[in-house]
Write a protein that holds these residues in place. Structure first.
Motif, mmCIF file in Angstrom:
data_model
loop_
_atom_site.group_PDB
_atom_site.id
_atom_site.type_symbol
_atom_site.label_atom_id
_atom_site.label_comp_id
_atom_site.label_asym_id
_atom_site.label_seq_id
_atom_site.Cartn_x
_atom_site.Cartn_y
_atom_site.Cartn_z
ATOM 1 N N TYR A 1 17.015 34.005 31.907
ATOM 2 C CA TYR A 1 16.216 33.135 31.994
ATOM 3 C C TYR A 1 16.098 32.694 33.278
ATOM 4 N N GLN A 2 15.104 32.514 33.901
ATOM 5 C CA GLN A 2 14.797 31.843 35.588
ATOM 6 C C GLN A 2 13.817 30.692 35.416
ATOM 7 N N ALA A 3 14.627 29.698 35.714
ATOM 8 C CA ALA A 3 13.892 28.337 36.077
ATOM 9 C C ALA A 3 13.130 28.532 37.320
ATOM 10 N N GLY A 4 11.815 27.681 37.471
ATOM 11 C CA GLY A 4 11.072 27.957 38.744
ATOM 12 C C GLY A 4 11.824 27.543 39.930
ATOM 13 N N SER A 5 12.890 26.928 39.984
ATOM 14 C CA SER A 5 13.725 26.788 41.152
ATOM 15 C C SER A 5 14.615 27.688 41.607
ATOM 16 N N TRP A 6 14.973 28.719 40.613
ATOM 17 C CA TRP A 6 16.147 29.374 40.743
ATOM 18 C C TRP A 6 15.411 30.687 41.353
ATOM 19 N N ARG A 7 16.286 31.466 42.142
ATOM 20 C CA ARG A 7 15.981 32.488 43.092
ATOM 21 C C ARG A 7 16.105 33.807 42.268
ATOM 22 N N THR A 8 16.714 33.771 41.215
ATOM 23 C CA THR A 8 16.719 34.870 40.363
ATOM 24 C C THR A 8 17.176 34.693 38.734
ATOM 25 N N PRO A 9 16.796 35.661 37.826
ATOM 26 C CA PRO A 9 17.259 35.204 36.562
ATOM 27 C C PRO A 9 18.850 35.299 36.304
ATOM 28 N N ARG A 10 19.056 34.222 35.356
ATOM 29 C CA ARG A 10 20.711 34.060 35.270
ATOM 30 C C ARG A 10 21.019 34.094 33.586
ATOM 31 N N ARG A 11 22.107 34.407 33.373
ATOM 32 C CA ARG A 11 22.351 34.378 31.923
ATOM 33 C C ARG A 11 22.549 33.108 31.246
ATOM 34 N N VAL A 12 21.896 32.945 30.232
ATOM 35 C CA VAL A 12 22.104 31.582 29.490
ATOM 36 C C VAL A 12 22.765 32.014 28.179
ATOM 37 N N VAL A 13 24.041 31.138 27.748
ATOM 38 C CA VAL A 13 24.445 31.256 26.340
ATOM 39 C C VAL A 13 23.893 30.145 25.493
ATOM 40 N N PHE A 14 23.405 30.647 24.567
ATOM 41 C CA PHE A 14 22.768 29.765 23.437
ATOM 42 C C PHE A 14 23.861 29.496 22.074
ATOM 43 N N LYS A 15 23.933 28.122 21.814
ATOM 44 C CA LYS A 15 24.724 27.849 20.522
ATOM 45 C C LYS A 15 23.573 27.529 19.512
ATOM 46 N N ALA A 16 23.199 28.073 18.553
ATOM 47 C CA ALA A 16 22.326 27.783 17.492
ATOM 48 C C ALA A 16 23.093 27.146 16.342
#
Length: 403
Positions: free
Chosen positions: A254-269
């Motif tokens: 996932y890459q937010a608009g203010s992030w310079r690069t995509p990063r790993r996001v861990v999701f707990k459902a």
């Protein structure tokens, strides 16, 4: 414990004493020991010095004879000390705490976890840099606490105005801390761990550029919710079939608009009896399983709440009632010194016992505030404890372990 760690001597070396020697009745070392020992025993106010200055036990702790020795300092003398410390000295004091933390290890550790969090410190007056915080609905400071997450050792505490720090402000602190630690431990691996309000692009960028791992909570948004929707829908189906709590873990880029690069996001459902409970964590750890990162790494930061509770409630470190901001920062560091002494007392003096995990106020009430008769003789001092004291075996163990 103080003599073994050299803590108070290190702190005294950071403060310049400009008093004229002819008028000094209480040395800087005596003042620091008196104040820190009293805080550690649960007497957090400078006013308490007036009543405790003639206490035999505190006089002995400051290397004075318990009965015939001169009394310790009073509140006005202690208040003058608190208000004469300046910013360069405060910076040196903060570095001294990091040095004590480093020296507490016999050998360099492979990994340390830097747990970072802030807490509200309500004020009642016109203290400098206190601000109104809408989240807490009060005027307050927001001191920043940094601990080693595995051991609970305090690294440093920094008083801040009553607002959440920006990413740039966090980096200003972290970059100095990381550089100071790596000057001694160049090969140590560091993991910076914090809540979602520390997940800022500036912090991410700094950690990635300086080989620091990070695990931060991440606030949800429409895009993240959409990426996690398939897993949450699957968890809902399983919850209906099992009629109970279900947790599924996944990760995605996932890459937010203010992030310079995509990063790993861990999701707990997660789905419970109360409904869906999704959570997101952003990290630059790439090899670990999502469930391990969330449960074993991120959720372990909950221990820090206990560290802050000991610091804030057990030692009453929110008594920042001086007008000057620098004086309040000095007070916070005095309470931090008491934390280091108490934490070392239980971890080094009482290992493998239930006392390692109890709150500091329990240590104060059960082990430190114990009545005794002190007799001063010509060649020795006798301390007679009550024979029926139920925890006397702990005194023998402390004497054997620390001595």
């Amino acid at each position: 414990v103080d003599k073994a760690t050299g803590l108070i001597d290190r702190l005294c070396d950071c403060i310049s004493d400009h008093r004229h020697p002819s008028y000094v009745a209480h040395s800087l070392s005596d003042l620091m020991r008196q104040r820190i020992f009293q805080i550690g025993c649960g007497y957090e106010d400078a006013n308490d010095c007036n009543n405790l200055r003639s206490d035999p036990a505190f006089k002995m702790a400051c290397d004075r004879l318990p009965i015939t020795g001169d009394d310790l300092s009073s509140q006005p003398t202690m208040s003058r000390l608190e208000n004469r410390v300046r910013r360069p000295e405060l910076y040196r004091l903060a570095r001294a705490f990091v040095d004590v933390f480093i020296s507490s290890y016999e050998t360099a550790p492979e990994v340390i976890i830097l747990d970072i969090d802030d807490t509200n410190d309500e004020v009642h007056g016109s203290q400098q840099l206190s601000l109104f915080n809408g989240h807490y609905d009060e005027h307050c400071y927001m001191p920043l606490h940094i601990y080693e997450g595995q051991s609970g050792k305090l690294i440093t505490t920094i008083l801040r105005p009553g607002c959440r720090p920006t990413g740039a402000q966090v980096v200003m602190i972290i970059k100095r801390l990381v550089a100071h630690i790596r000057a001694t431990w160049p090969d140590v691996k560091m993991i910076l761990r914090g809540d979602s309000h520390f997940s800022n692009p500036e912090v991410h960028d700094y950690c990635e550029d300086h080989e620091v791992f990070y695990v931060f909570g991440q606030a949800g948004n429409a895009r993240l919710n959409a990426l996690g929707a398939p897993f949450l829908a699957q968890a809902k189906i399983l919850a209906e079939a099992k009629d109970g709590k279900v947790r599924l873990f996944s990760s995605f880029s996932y890459q937010a608009g203010s992030w310079r690069t995509p990063r790993r996001v861990v999701f707990k459902a997660e789905v419970t009896e109360s409904g869906p409970n999704p959570r997101f964590v952003v990290t630059n750890l790439t090899s670990s399983q999502p469930s391990f990162i969330y449960d074993r790494v991120y959720c372990a930061r909950g221990r820090m709440e206990g560290f802050i509770k000991n610091h804030k409630n057990g030692l009453q470190s929110d008594r920042t009632s001086c007008h000057r901001f620098e004086a309040n920062q000095f007070r916070l560091l005095l309470h931090s010194a008491a934390y280091v002494l108490l934490h070392t007392l239980v971890t080094k003096g009482l290992p493998d016992t239930k006392w390692v995990s109890v709150q500091f106020d329990t240590i104060q009430k059960r082990l430190l505030k114990v009545g005794a008769r002190i007799i001063e003789l010509a060649t020795k001092i006798k301390i007679q404890f009550p024979g029926a004291f139920p925890l006397k075996h702990l005194y023998h163990r402390l004497d054997a372990t620390l001595g």
